[in-house]
Structures are given as C-alpha cells and as structure tokens.
Design an enzyme around this catalytic site. Structure first.
Site, PDB file in Angstrom:
ATOM      1  N   CYS A 174       1.279  19.585 -39.149  1.00  0.00           N
ATOM      2  CA  CYS A 174       2.052  19.925 -37.958  1.00  0.00           C
ATOM      3  C   CYS A 174       3.242  18.993 -37.800  1.00  0.00           C
ATOM      4  O   CYS A 174       4.089  19.193 -36.956  1.00  0.00           O
ATOM      5  CB  CYS A 174       1.184  19.828 -36.714  1.00  0.00           C
ATOM      6  SG  CYS A 174      -0.376  20.652 -36.906  1.00  0.00           S
ATOM      7  N   GLY A 185     -11.335  27.706 -37.002  1.00  0.00           N
ATOM      8  CA  GLY A 185     -11.858  28.439 -38.155  1.00  0.00           C
ATOM      9  C   GLY A 185     -11.178  28.152 -39.474  1.00  0.00           C
ATOM     10  O   GLY A 185     -11.837  27.995 -40.506  1.00  0.00           O
ATOM     11  N   HIS A 186      -9.823  28.058 -39.449  1.00  0.00           N
ATOM     12  CA  HIS A 186      -9.122  27.997 -40.739  1.00  0.00           C
ATOM     13  C   HIS A 186      -9.324  26.682 -41.475  1.00  0.00           C
ATOM     14  O   HIS A 186      -8.879  26.534 -42.625  1.00  0.00           O
ATOM     15  CB  HIS A 186      -7.638  28.327 -40.578  1.00  0.00           C
ATOM     16  CG  HIS A 186      -6.800  27.272 -39.941  1.00  0.00           C
ATOM     17  ND1 HIS A 186      -5.955  26.468 -40.672  1.00  0.00           N
ATOM     18  CD2 HIS A 186      -6.647  26.889 -38.650  1.00  0.00           C
ATOM     19  CE1 HIS A 186      -5.319  25.647 -39.845  1.00  0.00           C
ATOM     20  NE2 HIS A 186      -5.726  25.880 -38.613  1.00  0.00           N
ATOM     21  N   ASN A 231      -7.474  13.630 -38.982  1.00  0.00           N
ATOM     22  CA  ASN A 231      -6.922  14.605 -39.929  1.00  0.00           C
ATOM     23  C   ASN A 231      -6.086  13.978 -41.022  1.00  0.00           C
ATOM     24  O   ASN A 231      -5.869  14.576 -42.063  1.00  0.00           O
ATOM     25  CB  ASN A 231      -6.094  15.658 -39.184  1.00  0.00           C
ATOM     26  CG  ASN A 231      -5.161  15.055 -38.174  1.00  0.00           C
ATOM     27  OD1 ASN A 231      -5.592  14.350 -37.260  1.00  0.00           O
ATOM     28  ND2 ASN A 231      -3.877  15.301 -38.324  1.00  0.00           N
ATOM     29  N   GLN A 253     -11.518  18.745 -37.851  1.00  0.00           N
ATOM     30  CA  GLN A 253     -11.608  18.375 -39.266  1.00  0.00           C
ATOM     31  C   GLN A 253     -13.064  18.205 -39.733  1.00  0.00           C
ATOM     32  O   GLN A 253     -13.310  18.040 -40.927  1.00  0.00           O
ATOM     33  CB  GLN A 253     -10.857  17.055 -39.527  1.00  0.00           C
ATOM     34  CG  GLN A 253      -9.348  17.180 -39.404  1.00  0.00           C
ATOM     35  CD  GLN A 253      -8.722  17.997 -40.525  1.00  0.00           C
ATOM     36  OE1 GLN A 253      -9.250  18.101 -41.631  1.00  0.00           O
ATOM     37  NE2 GLN A 253      -7.578  18.598 -40.255  1.00  0.00           N
ATOM     38  N   GLY A 308      -7.722  25.667 -32.810  1.00  0.00           N
ATOM     39  CA  GLY A 308      -8.109  24.325 -32.395  1.00  0.00           C
ATOM     40  C   GLY A 308      -7.193  23.792 -31.304  1.00  0.00           C
ATOM     41  O   GLY A 308      -7.631  23.119 -30.362  1.00  0.00           O
ATOM     42  N   THR A 327      -8.970  40.251 -24.909  1.00  0.00           N
ATOM     43  CA  THR A 327      -9.873  41.047 -25.750  1.00  0.00           C
ATOM     44  C   THR A 327     -10.290  40.247 -26.982  1.00  0.00           C
ATOM     45  O   THR A 327      -9.447  39.654 -27.655  1.00  0.00           O
ATOM     46  CB  THR A 327      -9.168  42.366 -26.163  1.00  0.00           C
ATOM     47  OG1 THR A 327      -8.792  43.044 -24.976  1.00  0.00           O
ATOM     48  CG2 THR A 327     -10.070  43.248 -27.006  1.00  0.00           C
TER      49      THR A 327
HETATM   50  N1  PLP Z   1      -6.977  18.887 -34.231  1.00  0.00           N
HETATM   51  C1  PLP Z   1      -6.998  18.396 -35.479  1.00  0.00           C
HETATM   52  C2  PLP Z   1      -7.711  17.108 -35.744  1.00  0.00           C
HETATM   53  C3  PLP Z   1      -6.354  19.069 -36.519  1.00  0.00           C
HETATM   54  O1  PLP Z   1      -6.366  18.568 -37.755  1.00  0.00           O
HETATM   55  C4  PLP Z   1      -5.679  20.287 -36.222  1.00  0.00           C
HETATM   56  C5  PLP Z   1      -4.916  20.996 -37.275  1.00  0.00           C
HETATM   57  O2  PLP Z   1      -4.409  20.419 -38.198  1.00  0.00           O
HETATM   58  C6  PLP Z   1      -5.718  20.771 -34.904  1.00  0.00           C
HETATM   59  C7  PLP Z   1      -6.374  20.049 -33.939  1.00  0.00           C
HETATM   60  C8  PLP Z   1      -5.069  22.075 -34.534  1.00  0.00           C
HETATM   61  O3  PLP Z   1      -5.843  23.144 -34.996  1.00  0.00           O
HETATM   62  P1  PLP Z   1      -5.183  24.610 -35.147  1.00  0.00           P
HETATM   63  O4  PLP Z   1      -4.353  24.581 -36.374  1.00  0.00           O
HETATM   64  O5  PLP Z   1      -6.360  25.539 -35.279  1.00  0.00           O
HETATM   65  O6  PLP Z   1      -4.433  24.875 -33.911  1.00  0.00           O
END
Ligand code: PLP
Length: 370
Positions: free
Chosen positions: A318, A194-195, A145, A173, A69, A231
C-alpha cells in the site's frame, strides 16, 4: 515469473475459484430473499460462517463479513473508539489502523503510540505503563506485514483487560498462516482479509466477541444481524471459507515448507558474503524474509529483480508510491547504512526450493554487478 510477494496478496485457491463460479453463475440469489433460490444462498452463508469461526476458535455469531481487511480495521477503530475514552496503538501498524487512528485524532480522540524494540516487538510492560484510568481501546497487530514479527498478543490482551480496556488485533497477515484461537487469546475484535490466504480480493471479516456492543460502521439493511449492511458477497464468502479451511488443514506442512525455503535463501546470501541484516524477531510469520542490504537501494533491487521476472516488495504494498524508508524500518532503528536497501521477500506455499535458490542468486547477481 517467480511470485514472492505473498504478504501483498496470494493466488486464488483453485477449489475456492470453482465454488465462486457456482455462486456467481448458478446459485446467484440474494440470501435475504425467502424463496428457495435465496435460501440456498443463506444456507451457504451459514456454512461459511461456521467454517471460518471454527478456523479461529470463534462462535459463528461472532463472525461479521466485510469487504476487506481495511474495512475491518476501520470498523474496529472508529466504532471501538466510541466505546472508550482513548486509543492506544503501536507505531508499526498498517496504515489501515494508523490512518483510522489519525481520523479519530482529527475529531478529538486521544491516541497514544506504543514503541517497539529493534525486532518490532511491543512490550506488555510499556502497554501497562501507558494505560491509566481512562477506558482504552488497544489495537496491536498480530503480525507485522513488513518484517513478519508476531506480537505477544495474549500478554497484551491480559494487560488491557486488567485495566478494563478493549483489545483489537489486526490479524490480516496471520489468519490462515499461524494457529489462532480467539477465545484462548481473549481478544475482543480481530480483523482478517481473504486475499492474504488464497481467497479472492475484496472480502474479509471482523471477529467481534459476543457481548461487545460495537455499533455498525456501514448502515443500511438487516444483513449481518443489522451490524454490517449490504447484500452479502456470497461467492467470495464461500470461497474465503474454503481457502481458509484448506490453509488451516495444511498449516503445519506449509510452515515446514516455508521455513525450509527461508533457510535456503538466507544460507545462499550468507555464503556469498553479502553485508545484510535480516529484520524482525525470531518469532515471525512463515515465509517472511525482510532484508536490509548495506549501501543499496530497495527500489533499485525491486526493479532489477522485476527485469528478471521476480516479484518482491520494498515495504508494504500500500506504500509502493512512497519511496521513503518505511515507518516500520524507521521504528525498529535499522542503521542508515542499511535502511534504504530494505526489501521484503514473502514466500508462499506455492513457491519451490528452486525458486528460493533463483531469488537468492538473482539478488547476489544484482548486488555484485551494480
Ligand atoms: N492490515 C495489514 C497488516 C495488512 O498487511 C493489510 C494489507 O496489506 C491490510 C491490513 C489491509 O487489508 P486489505 O488489503 O484486505 O484491505
């Protein structure tokens, strides 16, 4: 262990994992090679693109695979801002957006920040007032988030397009959790990861509306029609398509289940007479419970629940090194008495009623035995 931090990441879907194994151990070819072993991967890539496009109402040519993301957000902001004179975003975006905007400010771009109301909603009329004659890239998240608030994306897109702007939404989200139709919404770009929907970590995508001349963020080979080199991560892409399709099929049932679990947690906490605020708007991502407890410390709650083998979060994952009040809680103006005692419980489809009860009772125990 009770895992209640699904906004941070989710458990890999078992069927998606089986597919991954196939493409890691057996069909591990390079999709760019012309021989049959490579072409098998190319076919899988095409099918995955079609599945993902269908899940969000896009055309397959509008889906570009990325590594996460964060990459999708960086691409949209950094290359999208090349097409415009200024950027408008909201104060409650994820740092993948805020720090990309900061980088663009560092190289001379103008960035303006939209406020939110006390539930985290961005007002379309605030956006309308902020947009002038300059060509603008607007980026407002689909769902927050931390507090789960779903933004009025369609209205924000209409305002942006009326002023000839480009609209991006960070839907990390939301994808796989609430219905999304990009063509109906009219967004120009949309980020996903994806996760967050039971696919593996390290894979995501960016939807780019047909006709938008967005330059590549990663230069190199001809993959992704020359717009995102490297790739292809076939195993993760195929798994992402599988997990997303399953989540979209189960979406209605998942939402019902999660709303029930949310009610269980809130009712138990209320019945115990605890002094707390539930943050976010009434229109929120299923399973999100963001709570601010009076005269408490979110960090303390997180660690005490960890000792009881319950995983929750204080803010965005994060930001876990940063023990200050999060920028989102600050922006929605949670009163001082409550702000520091903020936690996020994010329930997922695998959580049960008994787990919801145990989470609420563990919180009561911790808060009443300080
Ligand atoms: N944007 C939002 C709203 C998120 O909640 C997150 C991850 O917590 C991200 C972006 C970043 O995604 P990724 O962990 O796949 O880099």
């Amino acid at each position: 262990m009770i895992y209640a931090d699904n906004a941070a990441t989710t458990k890999l879907d078992a069927d998606a994992f089986e597919l991954m194994k196939e493409y890691l151990l057996n069909d591990y070819g390079n999709a760019s090679q012309p021989y049959e072993f490579g072409q098998k991967c190319k076919t899988a890539l095409r099918a995955a693109r079609e599945t993902i496009a269908k899940c969000i109402g896009a055309d397959p040519e509008e889906i570009y695979f990325t590594s996460c993301g964060t990459e999708s957000d960086n691409w949209a902001i950094k290359m999208g801002s090349n097409l415009t004179d200024q950027i408008v975003t909201s104060v409650i975006e994820h740092h993948a957006i805020l720090n990309s905007c900061k980088s663009m400010e560092d190289v001379g771009k103008t960035v303006k920040y939209l406020p939110v109301d006390s539930t985290g909603v961005v007002s379309p009329s605030d956006l309308d007032r902020m947009l002038d004659d300059s060509k603008t890239l607007v980026s407002v998240m689909f769902a927050n988030n931390e507090i789960g608030t779903i933004e009025p994306v369609k209205k924000l897109v209409d305002v942006t397009h009326n002023k000839r702007g480009i609209f991006h939404t960070d839907a990390v989200q939301a994808v796989g959790h609430v219905p999304i139709d990009v063509h109906e919404l009219g967004v120009d770009m949309l980020s996903a990861s994806g996760h967050k929907f039971n696919a593996p970590k390290g894979i995501g995508f960016l939807y780019i509306k047909k006709g938008l001349e967005l330059r590549p963020f990663i230069d190199g080979g001809a993959q992704e029609k020359g717009r995102r080199a490297g790739t292809e991560n076939i195993a993760s892409i195929v798994a992402m398509a599988c997990a997303l399709e399953k989540n979209c099929v189960q979406m209605g049932d998942n939402e019902k289940h999660l709303r029930n679990l949310e009610n269980i947690v809130i009712t138990i906490l209320q019945n115990a007479g605890l002094d707390f605020i539930r943050n976010g708007s009434g229109c929120r991502i299923p399973g999100n419970i963001n709570l601010s407890f009076a005269d408490a410390e979110g960090e303390m709650l997180l660690h005490r629940l960890d000792l009881k083998k319950i995983c929750i979060s204080t803010g965005s994952a994060c930001d876990s090194v940063n023990t200050q009040i999060s920028h989102v809680i600050d922006a929605i103006g949670v009163p001082d008495k409550y702000a520091e005692g903020t936690i996020r419980i994010s329930l997922g489809k695998n959580n049960t009623e008994s787990e919801a009860e145990r989470i609420a009772n563990a919180l009561i125990d911790v808060l009443t035995n300080r």
